[in-house]
Design a protein around this motif. Structure first.
Motif, short mmCIF file in Angstrom:
data_model
loop_
_atom_site.label_atom_id
_atom_site.label_comp_id
_atom_site.label_asym_id
_atom_site.label_seq_id
_atom_site.Cartn_x
_atom_site.Cartn_y
_atom_site.Cartn_z
N ILE A 22 5.23 1.23 -2.64
CA ILE A 22 4.17 0.72 -1.96
C ILE A 22 4.19 1.29 -0.91
CG2 ILE A 22 3.05 -1.13 -0.80
CD1 ILE A 22 3.32 -2.92 -3.27
N ASP A 23 5.57 1.11 0.14
CA ASP A 23 5.62 1.85 1.41
C ASP A 23 5.62 3.45 1.66
OD1 ASP A 23 6.01 -0.63 2.33
OD2 ASP A 23 8.37 -0.91 2.30
N THR A 28 2.95 8.74 2.82
CA THR A 28 2.91 9.87 2.18
C THR A 28 1.72 10.11 1.48
OG1 THR A 28 4.15 9.79 0.30
CG2 THR A 28 5.34 10.35 2.30
N GLY A 29 1.01 8.89 0.75
CA GLY A 29 0.25 9.26 0.07
C GLY A 29 0.41 9.74 -1.48
#
Length: 123
Positions: A22-23, A28-29
């Motif tokens: 998730i992070d 970065t996507g």
């Protein structure tokens, strides 16, 4: 004692990998491909439990992400595993006879022989 350690480690690795994914996606996507082996140096107590149980936690997380991408209406986003859930479990794989049943006992990796209460015959 070994079951409690394994349940905790499987839950921990699932939640840690989910949090890192998730992070990383927020930063970065892009999708992060992490494995349980990457965490064993930082958390050496992960080496005490069955590595295939940790690998199955990774496969469950990958499947949860695959399900949400394939059908968003039916599947929700992956959720963190709770310590307070009374249904703790893990799965492992049989490699070269590491899991076997003899009589009323089952042999599990890193656990050893455990009593088995078999309600129906196995196929």
């Amino acid at each position: 004692m070994m079951f409690a350690k394994t349940f905790g480690c499987v839950r921990f690795i699932y939640n840690k990998m989910l949090r890192d994914r998730i992070d990383y996606y927020k930063e970065t996507g892009q999708k992060l491909n992490n494995t349980p082996a990457q965490y064993k140096e930082e958390f050496p107590w992960l080496k005490e439990v069955d590595s295939l149980a940790l690998a199955n936690a990774q496969m469950n997380l990958n499947k949860a992400y695959h399900n949400i991408l394939s059908n968003r209406k039916h599947f929700g986003k992956p959720r963190f595993k709770s310590k307070k859930n009374c249904r703790a479990s893990y799965s492992t794989n049989n490699q070269k006879g590491s899991v076997r049943i003899e009589g009323h006992k089952v042999k599990l990796p890193k656990v050893g022989w455990v009593k088995l209460c078999q309600h129906r015959p196995l196929p």
